[in-house]
Design a protein around this motif. Sequence first.
Motif: not given
Length: 76
Positions: A18-22, A41-61
């Motif tokens: 059985h394979t499970t993916t998270t 300043g206000w432009v620095g709020i865009l730093c919160g978007l750095c790395g957005m969309g990246e992630g980890r995938r864990k597959v368990t067999h």
Amino acid sequence: MICPKCGSNDVDNIPVTHTTTTEDIKGFDGCNACCGYLLFGWVGILCGLCGMGEGRRKVTHTTKIEHVCRNCGKRF
């Protein structure tokens, strides 16, 4: 091994996998936005978007052995 349904001794042992993916995907980071705001300043709020969309995938067999009767087809 004896089949619980028909009582036959003709039983096969079959490995079943059985394979499970998270997946964990990053969103907006408030900590980075606050640090960016303090530094740039206000432009620095865009730093919160750095790395957005990246992630980890864990597959368990997981493998287990199922017993299958050749006479009646019962899996146990």
